[in-house]
Design a protein around this motif. Structure first.
Motif, mmCIF file in Angstrom:
data_model
loop_
_atom_site.group_PDB
_atom_site.id
_atom_site.type_symbol
_atom_site.label_atom_id
_atom_site.label_comp_id
_atom_site.label_asym_id
_atom_site.label_seq_id
_atom_site.Cartn_x
_atom_site.Cartn_y
_atom_site.Cartn_z
ATOM 1 N N GLU A 75 7.763 -5.937 -10.079
ATOM 2 C CA GLU A 75 6.649 -5.639 -10.971
ATOM 3 C C GLU A 75 5.350 -5.609 -10.183
ATOM 4 N N TYR A 76 5.199 -6.570 -9.291
ATOM 5 C CA TYR A 76 4.037 -6.537 -8.397
ATOM 6 C C TYR A 76 4.352 -7.288 -7.119
ATOM 7 N N TRP A 77 3.529 -7.007 -6.102
ATOM 8 C CA TRP A 77 3.552 -7.745 -4.843
ATOM 9 C C TRP A 77 2.545 -8.882 -4.932
ATOM 10 N N VAL A 78 2.797 -9.949 -4.220
ATOM 11 C CA VAL A 78 1.791 -10.986 -3.996
ATOM 12 C C VAL A 78 1.405 -10.923 -2.532
ATOM 13 N N LEU A 79 0.130 -10.682 -2.273
ATOM 14 C CA LEU A 79 -0.393 -10.625 -0.908
ATOM 15 C C LEU A 79 -1.197 -11.888 -0.658
ATOM 16 N N GLN A 80 -0.758 -12.674 0.292
ATOM 17 C CA GLN A 80 -1.424 -13.931 0.610
ATOM 18 C C GLN A 80 -1.398 -14.092 2.124
ATOM 19 N N SER A 81 -2.510 -13.755 2.766
ATOM 20 C CA SER A 81 -2.550 -13.768 4.229
ATOM 21 C C SER A 81 -2.303 -15.157 4.802
ATOM 22 N N ALA A 273 -9.969 -12.332 -9.551
ATOM 23 C CA ALA A 273 -11.225 -11.603 -9.592
ATOM 24 C C ALA A 273 -10.997 -10.272 -8.873
ATOM 25 N N LEU A 274 -11.385 -9.181 -9.506
ATOM 26 C CA LEU A 274 -11.102 -7.852 -8.962
ATOM 27 C C LEU A 274 -12.337 -7.208 -8.360
ATOM 28 N N PRO A 275 -12.138 -6.370 -7.323
ATOM 29 C CA PRO A 275 -10.859 -6.088 -6.673
ATOM 30 C C PRO A 275 -10.434 -7.263 -5.796
ATOM 31 N N SER A 276 -9.150 -7.488 -5.739
ATOM 32 C CA SER A 276 -8.617 -8.597 -4.962
ATOM 33 C C SER A 276 -8.569 -8.233 -3.479
ATOM 34 N N SER A 277 -8.233 -9.224 -2.663
ATOM 35 C CA SER A 277 -8.134 -9.010 -1.218
ATOM 36 C C SER A 277 -6.832 -9.632 -0.736
ATOM 37 N N THR A 278 -6.567 -9.503 0.536
ATOM 38 C CA THR A 278 -5.343 -10.076 1.090
ATOM 39 C C THR A 278 -5.389 -11.603 1.121
ATOM 40 N N ASP A 279 -6.513 -12.184 0.718
ATOM 41 C CA ASP A 279 -6.574 -13.640 0.575
ATOM 42 C C ASP A 279 -5.872 -14.104 -0.692
ATOM 43 N N GLY A 280 -5.472 -13.172 -1.523
ATOM 44 C CA GLY A 280 -4.759 -13.510 -2.756
ATOM 45 C C GLY A 280 -4.805 -12.352 -3.721
ATOM 46 N N ALA A 281 -3.841 -11.455 -3.613
ATOM 47 C CA ALA A 281 -3.810 -10.264 -4.463
ATOM 48 C C ALA A 281 -2.483 -10.157 -5.182
ATOM 49 N N GLY A 309 -13.297 1.994 -4.659
ATOM 50 C CA GLY A 309 -13.499 2.577 -3.332
ATOM 51 C C GLY A 309 -12.811 3.917 -3.186
ATOM 52 N N THR A 310 -13.177 4.639 -2.149
ATOM 53 C CA THR A 310 -12.579 5.946 -1.917
ATOM 54 C C THR A 310 -11.130 5.854 -1.470
ATOM 55 N N ASP A 311 -10.758 4.752 -0.835
ATOM 56 C CA ASP A 311 -9.377 4.530 -0.435
ATOM 57 C C ASP A 311 -8.939 3.199 -1.030
ATOM 58 N N PRO A 312 -8.368 3.229 -2.222
ATOM 59 C CA PRO A 312 -8.073 1.971 -2.922
ATOM 60 C C PRO A 312 -6.856 1.227 -2.394
ATOM 61 N N GLU A 313 -6.089 1.824 -1.510
ATOM 62 C CA GLU A 313 -4.849 1.176 -1.081
ATOM 63 C C GLU A 313 -5.136 -0.087 -0.279
ATOM 64 N N LEU A 314 -4.397 -1.134 -0.629
ATOM 65 C CA LEU A 314 -4.464 -2.401 0.092
ATOM 66 C C LEU A 314 -3.061 -2.711 0.590
ATOM 67 N N CYS A 315 -2.954 -3.135 1.843
ATOM 68 C CA CYS A 315 -1.647 -3.418 2.432
ATOM 69 C C CYS A 315 -1.669 -4.747 3.180
ATOM 70 N N LEU A 316 -0.529 -5.382 3.199
ATOM 71 C CA LEU A 316 -0.315 -6.558 4.029
ATOM 72 C C LEU A 316 1.173 -6.638 4.330
ATOM 73 N N ALA A 317 1.513 -6.668 5.591
ATOM 74 C CA ALA A 317 2.908 -6.802 6.032
ATOM 75 C C ALA A 317 3.804 -5.738 5.410
ATOM 76 N N GLY A 318 3.264 -4.541 5.255
ATOM 77 C CA GLY A 318 4.056 -3.441 4.730
ATOM 78 C C GLY A 318 4.139 -3.372 3.226
ATOM 79 N N MET A 319 3.540 -4.324 2.528
ATOM 80 C CA MET A 319 3.493 -4.288 1.064
ATOM 81 C C MET A 319 2.173 -3.649 0.669
ATOM 82 N N CYS A 320 2.248 -2.521 -0.016
ATOM 83 C CA CYS A 320 1.051 -1.725 -0.293
ATOM 84 C C CYS A 320 0.952 -1.376 -1.777
#
Length: 437
Positions: A75-81, A273-281, A309-320
């Protein structure tokens, strides 16, 4: 069960207000001057704080469990650097018996079970019987068994065929592991006895869920009955729940866990809080938004919001992903335990074969709320149930369980997974290593 050692004796902070959190952190001493034990009896003053404390404890690590099950259900990825395990272990399908993904929710659910067991134990004390009437004791017992059943079911949903201990009232003499089917039977027994007690003796206070404890009990009983494949029991339980299909009925009505920014209380940990970051998305798994996956006009996809943003994609460790999860408007928004929308879906599924007209009516009611037209006669089948549940209950911890119970884990689209991620996703967690198995 070593994980329950932190609350061998339940202690409740009596100085905290009834709406505040009574959670107990790992390693915290329970023997301070502001605490009292109920193991030897319960007073009138203590009861509302015990009840509030149990409701508060239900929130602990609930967010971890929701996240874990949502990742497995794609359903979703969890991105946590700061914790790469969300990708290297969980999303990859490498479910270890030593990871916090299972250990923390498992521990906290059993912590609440322990609290319920100690409340039940206190009802046998002579001092309790002096200050409470027999009727009041029956009502308290109904509440405790209802919450206990819910928490055991939450654990069982994670470990599935590995089974769970359902008898843990004596930490020095734990009951055996029950297999999945037997555990469901035990859980249903707790719910049925709890419902009988509550309807016989009445409700206890406080109640912050938003529905009565008897209605909550029957709603959870309907969920359990569906897992058992007992459609007649599903319909019977729903008749005594808060299910509502009358014109104007709120699909979001139901039982909720509450949060606040006051004092020592908790904030909603599932809020981002949106938009999220790789600190917790929490990034929506792209297949959820694929036009081939959902019907045009389905407003339930608004649970996903495009990143700025113009490029909304966020990735971490191949999860985008390009979209954030939006299920909670603020960090104090309540989190649903079970909602009217789920009950209507259970009603539809239970009627699907025996009474298709009723199944269609329930599905059409839900679809109207999502901006969609009627399904038409004869069009409620397993695929329809799976679709409606996917978009109605997104991010609420159901899709992984649903696809497993329908025997269709292999149908979860993993096209956006990384090379090497296990396919199909695993169907259960191992028993935590500190269970000694």
């Amino acid at each position: 069960m070593r994980i329950s050692n932190k609350i061998k004796t339940l202690a409740l902070v009596l100085a905290i207000g009834l709406t505040s959190s009574c959670t107990l952190e790992e390693g915290q001493s329970l023997n301070g001057a502001q605490t009292t034990s109920i193991s030897e009896g319960l007073s009138k003053t203590e009861l509302p704080q015990v009840v509030a404390g149990i409701l508060s404890n239900m929130r602990d690590r609930m967010s971890t469990q929701r996240d874990v099950m949502s990742v497995l259900g794609r359903e979703y990825w969890v991105l946590q650097s700061s914790d790469p395990g969300w990708g290297t272990e969980l999303a990859a399908g490498l479910l270890s018996n030593g990871s916090f993904f299972i250990n923390n929710p498992y521990s906290e659910r059993y912590a609440t079970v322990k609290a319920c067991n100690l409340l039940l134990e206190s009802l046998e004390a002579e001092s309790t019987k002096i200050v409470f009437t027999e009727n009041e004791i029956v009502a308290i017992r109904g509440f405790a068994n209802t919450i206990k059943a819910h928490e055991l079911l939450s654990v069982l949903n994670m470990v599935y065929q590995n089974g769970i201990r359902t008898e843990v009232s004596d930490p020095d003499n734990l009951g055996p592991f029950e297999n999945y089917d037997d555990a469901l039977t035990t859980i249903m027994g707790l719910l049925d006895s709890g419902f009988t007690d509550i309807t016989t003796a009445g409700e206890v206070e406080p109640n912050t869920l938003g529905v009565s404890y008897s209605e909550f009990n029957r709603a959870i009983a309907a969920r359990v009955a569906m897992y058992q494949g007992d459609h007649a029991k599903v319909l019977s339980a729903l008749a005594d729940s808060f299910m509502n299909m009358e014109a104007g009925a709120d699909l979001n009505a139901g039982a909720y866990l509450r949060y606040s920014a006051a004092g020592a209380d908790q904030l909603n940990p599932l809020f981002n809080a949106l938009p999220s970051s790789t600190d917790g998305a929490r990034l929506v798994y792209p297949d959820f938004l694929d036009p081939a996956s959902f019907e045009a006009g389905d407003t339930r996809i608004n649970k996903a919001v495009i990143r700025s943003g113009t490029d909304p994609e966020l990735c971490l460790a191949g999860m985008c992903g390009t979209h954030d999860v939006l299920l909670y408007e603020s960090n104090t928004t309540p989190v649903g335990l079970i909602r009217n929308e789920e009950l209507l879906l259970l009603y539809a599924e239970a009627n699907m074969t025996s009474n298709p007209g009723e199944a269609e009516a329930a599905i059409d009611f839900i679809r109207a709320g999502a901006g969609l037209g009627a399904v038409g006669a004869g069009n409620v089948d397993e695929d329809r149930i799976i679709y409606e549940r996917r978009y109605s209950l997104f991010g609420e911890g159901h899709r992984w369980v649903d696809m497993r119970r329908f025997g269709r884990l292999a149908d979860i689209n993993q096209d956006y997974d990384r090379a090497g991620d296990l396919s199909p996703v695993p169907n259960q967690f191992p028993i935590p290593q500190n269970e000694g198995q």
